[in-house]
Scaffold this active site. Sequence first.
Site, PDB file in Angstrom:
ATOM      1  N   HIS A 495      10.784   8.067 -17.391  1.00 51.84           N
ATOM      2  CA  HIS A 495      10.450   6.894 -18.217  1.00 51.84           C
ATOM      3  C   HIS A 495       9.472   7.281 -19.333  1.00 51.84           C
ATOM      4  O   HIS A 495       9.708   6.980 -20.514  1.00 51.84           O
ATOM      5  CB  HIS A 495       9.846   5.816 -17.325  1.00 51.84           C
ATOM      6  CG  HIS A 495       9.396   4.586 -18.057  1.00 51.84           C
ATOM      7  ND1 HIS A 495      10.127   3.415 -18.065  1.00 51.84           N
ATOM      8  CD2 HIS A 495       8.290   4.330 -18.827  1.00 51.84           C
ATOM      9  CE1 HIS A 495       9.500   2.508 -18.802  1.00 51.84           C
ATOM     10  NE2 HIS A 495       8.373   3.034 -19.262  1.00 51.84           N
ATOM     11  N   GLU A 496       8.381   7.939 -18.957  1.00 51.92           N
ATOM     12  CA  GLU A 496       7.373   8.284 -19.964  1.00 51.92           C
ATOM     13  C   GLU A 496       7.906   9.311 -20.955  1.00 51.92           C
ATOM     14  O   GLU A 496       7.554   9.277 -22.137  1.00 51.92           O
ATOM     15  CB  GLU A 496       6.101   8.795 -19.285  1.00 51.92           C
ATOM     16  CG  GLU A 496       5.427   7.788 -18.367  1.00 51.92           C
ATOM     17  CD  GLU A 496       5.072   6.478 -19.052  1.00 51.92           C
ATOM     18  OE1 GLU A 496       4.857   6.464 -20.281  1.00 51.92           O
ATOM     19  OE2 GLU A 496       5.028   5.437 -18.362  1.00 51.92           O
ATOM     20  N   HIS A 499       9.538   7.619 -23.851  1.00 52.37           N
ATOM     21  CA  HIS A 499       8.610   7.258 -24.925  1.00 52.37           C
ATOM     22  C   HIS A 499       8.301   8.464 -25.797  1.00 52.37           C
ATOM     23  O   HIS A 499       8.264   8.368 -27.032  1.00 52.37           O
ATOM     24  CB  HIS A 499       7.305   6.735 -24.330  1.00 52.37           C
ATOM     25  CG  HIS A 499       7.374   5.347 -23.788  1.00 52.37           C
ATOM     26  ND1 HIS A 499       7.939   4.296 -24.476  1.00 52.37           N
ATOM     27  CD2 HIS A 499       6.929   4.822 -22.608  1.00 52.37           C
ATOM     28  CE1 HIS A 499       7.838   3.188 -23.752  1.00 52.37           C
ATOM     29  NE2 HIS A 499       7.236   3.485 -22.615  1.00 52.37           N
ATOM     30  N   HIS A 502      11.057   9.311 -28.093  1.00 47.31           N
ATOM     31  CA  HIS A 502      11.119   8.315 -29.156  1.00 47.31           C
ATOM     32  C   HIS A 502      10.143   8.700 -30.264  1.00 47.31           C
ATOM     33  O   HIS A 502      10.416   8.538 -31.456  1.00 47.31           O
ATOM     34  CB  HIS A 502      10.768   6.950 -28.567  1.00 47.31           C
ATOM     35  CG  HIS A 502      11.224   5.803 -29.398  1.00 47.31           C
ATOM     36  ND1 HIS A 502      11.096   4.501 -28.988  1.00 47.31           N
ATOM     37  CD2 HIS A 502      11.803   5.745 -30.609  1.00 47.31           C
ATOM     38  CE1 HIS A 502      11.574   3.690 -29.924  1.00 47.31           C
ATOM     39  NE2 HIS A 502      12.006   4.424 -30.915  1.00 47.31           N
TER      40      HIS A 502
END
EC number: 3.4.24.59
Length: 712
Positions: A495-496, A499, A502
Amino acid sequence: MLCVGRLGGFGARAAALPPRWAGQGSLQAGIRARRVSTSWSPVGAAFNVKPQGSRLDLFGERRGLFGVPELSAPEGFHIAQEKALRKTELLVDRACSTPPGPQTVLIFDELSDSLCRVADLADFVKIAHPEPAFREAAEEACRSIGTMVEKLNTNVDLYQSLQKLLADKNLVDSLDPETRRVAELFLFDFEISGIHLDQEKRKRAVDLNVKILDLSSTFLMGTNFPNKIEKHLLPEHIRHNFTSAGDHIIIDGLHAEAPDDLVREAAYKIFLYPNAAQLKCLEELLSSRDLLAKLVGYSTFSHRALQGTIAKNPETVMQFLEKLSDKLSERTLKDFEMIREMKMKLNPQNSEVMPWDPPYYSGVIRAERYNIEPSLYCPFFSLGACMEGLNILLNRLLGISLYAEQPAKGEVWSEDVRKLAVVHESEGLLGYIYCDFFQRADKPHQDCHFTIRGGRLKEDGDYQLPVVVLMLNLPRSSRSSPTLLTPGMMENLFHEMGHAMHSMLGRTRYQHVTGTRCPTDFAEVPSILMEYFANDYRVVNQFARHYQTGQPLPKNMVSRLCESKKVCAAADMQLQVFYAALDQIYHGKHPLRNSTTDILKETQEKFYGLPYVPNTAWQLRFSHLVGYGAKYYSYLMSRAVASMVWKECFLQDPFNRAAGERYRKEMLAHGGGREPMLMVEAVMTVLTQSCPHRTNMHRHKQAMRWRWDDLV
């Protein structure tokens, strides 16, 4: 979790994601590729060995934190902030004296960048650095830069320089779409800061913003502060589950996974016991936000905060939450009944389901049905193997590799922080990720992504590489084994990293819309999408190997793990709906109709169903009220979008390079420089045009609607 910058206007925009892949050709063509370093080493091995602390102390050029020379000592924050403030004055003069045109937007963005490069870094250091002197200096820098930001947002001359540009139709028509959007975003920040008010009210707006910054910081610190209780008040047989300090027991969390019901109950009641100072801080924060919103022309803070988001307004958000809650209700009741039956089986004396029960008993049910005891999986998920798995996925999907790089002396704040270079197969170095993964004293118990420096195209044609931190709380390695992750920890890591990618991918011209600086209800899409990859056996089978034998994780174990995550999923999501609804009510009409605790009780009963526990105040631990004020629903809305992207792009083949490139080009690449739904539509349109089995445009249009079933 994406850690959202506190600054509006010239500071970092709300949690956002990657940059614009250049309209994309012209910008990309003008950026020189970064050369590959021979000092890089494989990422997997780097995370399965202990850091070479002596090298950090003895070799290499002395640098400050993140390579910023001034930050070799706490006093450097004052030097850095003063340099930024002096540069700000010069740029303000330039902006006000430059004839309106594209150069105006470039000056505004440089102004934003000069402030963010101090404020974003300080936002991280103030909560994560182990030395109090650094934390205090960073806190002071945040206050100083934040005050300047709010003054700039009410600077009439600066506002008029931008207004002249956007009021000239010929000039506006000559701007490329990204430049025009950035100009409009800056103008919007001015207007929500009260630029249209008279001088006295503008000063009041600045004062309120400064007060809100201080209250936010105080509240955030208080959400992690432990509670203590005299030892004799706890049953002797459970005291060993907590930390002792003299005659007191320290409770620093909910102990949600503890198998003893009494341990969980004690932790819940003590950790959530109301703190008068924290309660007053929250009440003042909510009241100040409401006053500011009304001062600048909005009926509630929520109406102000939701401008420019996918949802647009709080009415849409509540409709979203209520419809989702209705959809979930029947399944949630079944989940609670299943939990009650399991609790009765294990504890016949007390089978009532309480708020401290679902995390533990849902885990027990999963383990019983699917035999997914975490200890069976951990040996296959060494941190090094998981990092190598991310490397494999990113390489096959996007042509990206992660390499470990030895940090210079003074560059990192703890010797176990790893520095990763993110390298594209043809574009070269894209940026850096600092991995602060391990537990240590006084470190916040949060999994977060922090932007340290945003990417942008500089005047000399070079590209300012993005720099981010990923912060986790993983156990350290032992003498006998490397750091081993539970399946949940592995999913959080993916999940991290979503980020981080991104932030790394693409190249926006403007840092104001780079990386994760996009509407908050779109910001979690890339990270949630990575959870789908983490739960797909085709991906997991690429890296899950026993750290001792090298045996791959059996396929049936991966399948059982994925199936188990559907257990109590409705109840888990119902809890998120409750949190999101509470956030909306707190930021709705003021004065509030009841105390924040009474509102918590009412909302919990309506949107969750489990009873409120007297003398507790969970809202005082709700840290997301700071960074995600009025926007906590964003997780749920982002999940709806991520579900669509997964099903349309990657469900058939999670390693589809063509789909990965489309995802990057049409969605990730734009950061906040394009409307979120336009990015989603672009991905779907490309798919319907390029894939024969997706040419039914009716199906495409249906995909663009919120699909509630995708969420649950």
